[in-house]
Design a protein around this motif. Sequence first.
Motif, PDB file in Angstrom:
ATOM      1  N   ASN A  24       0.818  -1.212   0.000  1.00 54.10           N
ATOM      2  CA  ASN A  24       0.000   0.000   0.000  1.00 54.10           C
ATOM      3  C   ASN A  24       0.853   1.265   0.000  1.00 54.10           C
ATOM      4  O   ASN A  24       0.480   2.269  -0.611  1.00 54.10           O
ATOM      5  CB  ASN A  24      -0.980  -0.020   1.185  1.00 54.10           C
ATOM      6  CG  ASN A  24      -2.129  -0.980   0.926  1.00 54.10           C
ATOM      7  OD1 ASN A  24      -2.552  -1.149  -0.219  1.00 54.10           O
ATOM      8  ND2 ASN A  24      -2.618  -1.623   1.963  1.00 54.10           N
ATOM      9  N   HIS A  51      -5.498  -0.250   5.992  1.00 52.84           N
ATOM     10  CA  HIS A  51      -4.505  -0.438   4.932  1.00 52.84           C
ATOM     11  C   HIS A  51      -3.109  -0.747   5.466  1.00 52.84           C
ATOM     12  O   HIS A  51      -2.172  -0.879   4.681  1.00 52.84           O
ATOM     13  CB  HIS A  51      -4.476   0.786   4.015  1.00 52.84           C
ATOM     14  CG  HIS A  51      -5.785   1.026   3.321  1.00 52.84           C
ATOM     15  ND1 HIS A  51      -6.297   0.153   2.388  1.00 52.84           N
ATOM     16  CD2 HIS A  51      -6.709   2.012   3.444  1.00 52.84           C
ATOM     17  CE1 HIS A  51      -7.478   0.598   1.954  1.00 52.84           C
ATOM     18  NE2 HIS A  51      -7.748   1.724   2.582  1.00 52.84           N
ATOM     19  N   ALA A 163      -1.059  -9.293  -0.525  1.00 53.33           N
ATOM     20  CA  ALA A 163      -0.059  -9.789   0.453  1.00 53.33           C
ATOM     21  C   ALA A 163      -0.686 -11.013   1.118  1.00 53.33           C
ATOM     22  O   ALA A 163      -1.201 -11.877   0.421  1.00 53.33           O
ATOM     23  CB  ALA A 163       0.316  -8.718   1.467  1.00 53.33           C
ATOM     24  N   LYS A 164      -0.692 -11.054   2.440  1.00 50.20           N
ATOM     25  CA  LYS A 164      -1.290 -12.150   3.226  1.00 50.20           C
ATOM     26  C   LYS A 164      -1.162 -13.511   2.535  1.00 50.20           C
ATOM     27  O   LYS A 164      -0.099 -14.108   2.557  1.00 50.20           O
ATOM     28  CB  LYS A 164      -2.743 -11.831   3.561  1.00 50.20           C
ATOM     29  CG  LYS A 164      -2.873 -10.718   4.617  1.00 50.20           C
ATOM     30  CD  LYS A 164      -4.223 -10.799   5.300  1.00 50.20           C
ATOM     31  CE  LYS A 164      -4.509  -9.565   6.149  1.00 50.20           C
ATOM     32  NZ  LYS A 164      -3.703  -9.476   7.366  1.00 50.20           N
TER      33      LYS A 164
HETATM   34  N1  PLP Z   1      -4.595  -4.112   3.938  1.00 42.48           N
HETATM   35  C1  PLP Z   1      -5.559  -4.889   4.453  1.00 42.48           C
HETATM   36  C2  PLP Z   1      -6.924  -4.882   3.814  1.00 42.48           C
HETATM   37  C3  PLP Z   1      -5.298  -5.691   5.572  1.00 42.48           C
HETATM   38  O1  PLP Z   1      -6.286  -6.456   6.084  1.00 42.48           O
HETATM   39  C4  PLP Z   1      -4.007  -5.678   6.129  1.00 42.48           C
HETATM   40  C5  PLP Z   1      -3.698  -6.490   7.322  1.00 42.48           C
HETATM   41  O2  PLP Z   1      -4.565  -6.903   8.067  1.00 42.48           O
HETATM   42  C6  PLP Z   1      -3.027  -4.857   5.557  1.00 42.48           C
HETATM   43  C7  PLP Z   1      -3.357  -4.076   4.465  1.00 42.48           C
HETATM   44  C8  PLP Z   1      -1.648  -4.797   6.118  1.00 42.48           C
HETATM   45  O3  PLP Z   1      -0.934  -5.932   5.755  1.00 42.48           O
HETATM   46  P1  PLP Z   1       0.408  -6.338   6.539  1.00 42.48           P
HETATM   47  O4  PLP Z   1       0.005  -6.745   7.913  1.00 42.48           O
HETATM   48  O5  PLP Z   1       0.975  -7.474   5.717  1.00 42.48           O
HETATM   49  O6  PLP Z   1       1.310  -5.143   6.530  1.00 42.48           O
END
Ligand code: PLP
Length: 309
Positions: A24, A51, A163-164
């Motif tokens: 992001n 985000h 990601a995830k």
């Molecule tokens: N965007 C969304 C929609 C999320 O649900 C998350 C994490 O829960 C993120 C961004 C952030 O991801 P990260 O924890 O890999 O930085």
Amino acid sequence: LARELCQRSFAKKVFLCNSGSEANEAAIKLARKFGSKDGRYEIIVFENSFHGRTLGALAATAQPKFHEGFGPLPPGFPVAKFNQIDSVERLITPRTAAILIEPIQGEGGVRPCSRAFLIELRALADRRGLLLMFDGVQCSLGRTGDLFSYETYGVVPDVLTLAKGLGGGMPIGAMLGSDKVATVLGPGDHGTTFGGNPVCSMAALAVLKMLSPQMLKNVKQQEDAILKGLEPLARYPFVRELRGVGLMIGMELTVPGAPFVEACRKKGLLINCTQQVVLRFLPPLALSDSERRFAIKTLRHVFEHAQAG
Ligand code: PLP
């Protein structure tokens, strides 16, 4: 990996990084660079969005509880109301560069965009020369029964972050960009040391291979069966609403959700709760019939007990 992502999506270019927040951050920088030639830098975001926790992604996260103690945050993230196109339109100024939205809010309480709203957002972005950016970090990669949630909606963004699930447990994120934005960031504009490292990239390739048509079909079949199983539970007086898409399902209660999460955990079922009152179910995409039956049965016992108590 980048080639595979492009072949299976709308994307022309991919930037690989290490997390959803980083993906992001890349999207925020891309939107600002895109708008910089005519002084545009604002990115419209939405109430209850999430985000990430780095400063840019945090500023884009329109939930004050995550901001507390970390200000001042970078400016330029006006907040629109979710699923309300007029509210977005009202926020557009000569400074607006982009719109950033989760097609299905996760942390915000498992709230899906309506299809009509995303179609209107696409049209609005095109009309006003704005980028439409989807945060697919939580709701893509098979969650909705398609590889990417934008396919489920039939609305194609200019930028998509992932990601995830992409790494199947290994840390990886990606920003996908369409033809229109493919040359916005040039060499040196953005970068990362570990993005695209061989171990995580191989893991992501393996994940993409696992996300076969059969796996995606399982998601849709299990979605139907879970909703059927949850419907009787949604009639309990302490349940406000059952909602979701694919295997991203939320049940909003009129009472705190934490005791339900704990009671389920004690019986061997992991669920979680967002926004204090929304039980969130994100089962594995490979969920089997017997696992689903176990989950529904466990929830039923927990609900019966809560009702009696
Ligand atoms: N965007 C969304 C929609 C999320 O649900 C998350 C994490 O829960 C993120 C961004 C952030 O991801 P990260 O924890 O890999 O930085």
